[in-house]
Design an enzyme around this catalytic site. Sequence first.
Site, PDB file in Angstrom:
ATOM      1  N   ASP A 170      38.288  51.935  43.999  1.00  0.00           N
ATOM      2  CA  ASP A 170      38.093  50.591  44.510  1.00  0.00           C
ATOM      3  C   ASP A 170      39.236  50.260  45.475  1.00  0.00           C
ATOM      4  O   ASP A 170      40.141  51.070  45.681  1.00  0.00           O
ATOM      5  CB  ASP A 170      38.033  49.588  43.355  1.00  0.00           C
ATOM      6  CG  ASP A 170      37.200  48.354  43.689  1.00  0.00           C
ATOM      7  OD1 ASP A 170      37.053  48.042  44.882  1.00  0.00           O
ATOM      8  OD2 ASP A 170      36.710  47.692  42.756  1.00  0.00           O
TER       9      ASP A 170
ATOM     10  N   GLU B 184      35.932  37.987  42.872  1.00  0.00           N
ATOM     11  CA  GLU B 184      36.847  38.575  41.891  1.00  0.00           C
ATOM     12  C   GLU B 184      38.223  37.928  41.940  1.00  0.00           C
ATOM     13  O   GLU B 184      38.752  37.607  42.991  1.00  0.00           O
ATOM     14  CB  GLU B 184      36.968  40.069  42.125  1.00  0.00           C
ATOM     15  CG  GLU B 184      37.378  40.445  43.541  1.00  0.00           C
ATOM     16  CD  GLU B 184      37.312  41.938  43.775  1.00  0.00           C
ATOM     17  OE1 GLU B 184      37.992  42.680  43.045  1.00  0.00           O
ATOM     18  OE2 GLU B 184      36.596  42.362  44.685  1.00  0.00           O
TER      19      GLU B 184
END
Length: 833
Positions: A310, A511
């Site tokens: 990620d 997020e």
Amino acid sequence: MNQPESSLDNEISNPVTTEQTETLWPDSRAEFTDSADIEAKIDELLAKMPLEQKVAQMIQPEIRDFTVEDMRRYGFGSFLNGGGSFPNQDKYATREAWVELADAMYYASLDATYDGVAIPTMWGTDAVHGHTNVIGATIFPHNIALGATRNPELVKQIAAATAKEVVATGINWVFAPTVAVARDDRWGRAYESYSEDPALVASYSSNFVEGMQGKLGENFMAADKTISTLKHFIGDGGTHLGDDQGDARVDEAHLWEIHGRGYHTGIQAGALTVMASFNSWQGDKLHGHHYLLTEVLKNKMGFDGLIVGDWNGHGQVPGCTNEHCPQSVNAGVDILMAPGKSWKPLLENTINDVKTGAISMSRIDDAVRRILRVKLRAGLFAEKSPKQRAELFDKETIGNSKHRELARQAVRESLVLLKNNGGLLPLKPGQRILVTGNAADDIARQSGGWTLTWQGTGNQNSDFPGATSIFQAIKDQVTAAGGVAELSETGDFEQKPDVAIVVFGEKPYAEGNGDLDNLEFERGNKASLALLNKLKAANIPVVSVFISGRPMWVNPELNRSDAFVAAWLPGSEGAGVADLLLTDANGNKQYEFIGRLPFSWPRLPGQGPLNAPYQNDLPLFEFGYGLTTDDNNELANFSEATGIDKHQPKRQTLFNRVVTDPFKLLLKTKHEQKEQTANTVSVSGLSFRTIDWQVQEDAIALSWDGSQIAGLSIESPFPEDFRRFDLEQLMLEFDLRVDQVGDTPLLVGANCRGACAHGFNLKSLIDEDTIGNWQHIAVPYRCVLQNKEQLSEMYSPFQLWSAGSWQIQLAHIRLRQGDEVGEFEGCIKGESE
């Protein structure tokens, strides 16, 4: 808080034995039929590729920070655009602009001038609820809404429609589906989870993969398909207290039973890639977790595709930086996602790690084999260029009418009716209807995060051509039936309406920024509740439509509503909401509510996990709850007591020998910042070192040279929710020793962007008696924070700035709520010790 802070610890059962783990993780491998030919081709390519090209296949830069010429020179195996990143950094880039960049990168990757082997690159994008980085794309409801539909086939159709819009822009890799099983709705990514139920997530995972990639043996990776990604492996939905990028403190059996099933079904369906997660498992970061990435995912589960990291996730592994992380490669990450300027040193350092033996050549070959295997299975070697492939689709593919109708259907099937006292719904459209609330005419709010921008913020209705707000959809149907639909943000009206539809909810977030410490809606600023009270005082029947990325504690709002609909984040097709709220012109029901709760609904704001078998408190509405308009179910008012003791002691340690997680200590100037990762660190104008005061290294020494404005800042990468504190009773406390007084102010502040221009000047405390002595400082927080609304988004709860030649020592920085703040005059109290 009704539930103890350590509630998630209840999810830790007895550890499984080594013997049990051998059979815990199932063989999940998919049945690919062309493996022999593919492996032979890979062998041929690997034999020709130099080390530099192999490592370049493993580095994934982002379009903001590298060029087509960089692609030509280094031959990266893949690249990405992050949320809110566009060709030429133009938010309004046309479809043609996306295709042109894809084509240019493709041909540059095939240029063998520097490496001798032509290997096509891949472009990855976050199309998590439609191709939502592209203006005019269809925006489907977020995953939480799709979980309410209980319709796996619909999920497959949505994935297929998304794939078409993605391929039509020249892109061939999507970072979806998210198969997290969210166990705590305080997590800011809960809306990316289909459900708290692992079985439901597992059924959706395989259907999404088949919709996006095609079905094995049938239409797998056909011209209208694109590569999918199962994410984020593993446990991202099970972190302690729901903290994003936090720690999943569960045993291995729980990790499989709750958080692993979506990977099993997705891999079986042929998912070509898996993304490693930011979170940790039992304290160890997943990006560096050899056991889970290699032994479990690759070996035990038989996943033979590639693992992609990620966003600079490798840099979070202990001992690593964004520019250097052999640990992550050795753990099993095959592609390091490297946004920013770190891609070049990461490439060079990884090449050097192979030469020095820090990474074995066999590990490099394994990673590149997996990358090439994905590209061959996806047909990228034999494929047309992105432009030639995109030309297979009409220009109207982006946001076309069929896709929008599919999204409208998804909205209709996802809405959950929680309350319908008196059978108020559906409404006859021939009435005078007042439409109000902060989300009534706001497509950005109804779409949520990961929409045009990363957080979904900074957008307006004009940024969504072809989309329909909830108000506009209601107005269209009401007007067509001869009624009147009036929009009023404040709820004011000249002629009393027959009924009011109040559309309200959360602001967009993604997020990190969405994390909460409790689930009370509009805590500290009950604007929507005030609007409902106003309408009820006027004896107007009220239908509430709640826009949110998770269940929230809305007992007061429920009590003021005659009907209450959980609409989640419906996306671009607000007409799907109107379809359920209104009858047709003849008073006949258009559609019925069939949505059912994908998550338990909290009875109290402090409840964390509510899902069996780790249930501590009964929910207000159970998983699977949902009414139809035919149900004769009159709800009495719910308790509006929060269950939170307002007088309980509240403390937040920021620094006590070390900085408290998730905060970091930074030294900053206008043009420079450095994180404190060693005992000494400095920026222009300011130096830092750890020192001994009462015990070893329990204090820090700061020295300004007076050359420029510089400061110390304790910061979180994402905003923290501090609304548990009452600003009027909150103290910022620390221990201070001044050894040299500067000739300019020494300002203590909070939540400043750049240098603090406000705050309190500590210079007023300093006199001859205090120099060289430790003082306990207590600052009412209202004196350093600009307004109480900032408590909901605290990036930096403590900052210290000056341009003078100060020398100080500092220890034990903390926040404490108490009753004695009112005793102080002014903004400061200092006590010599």
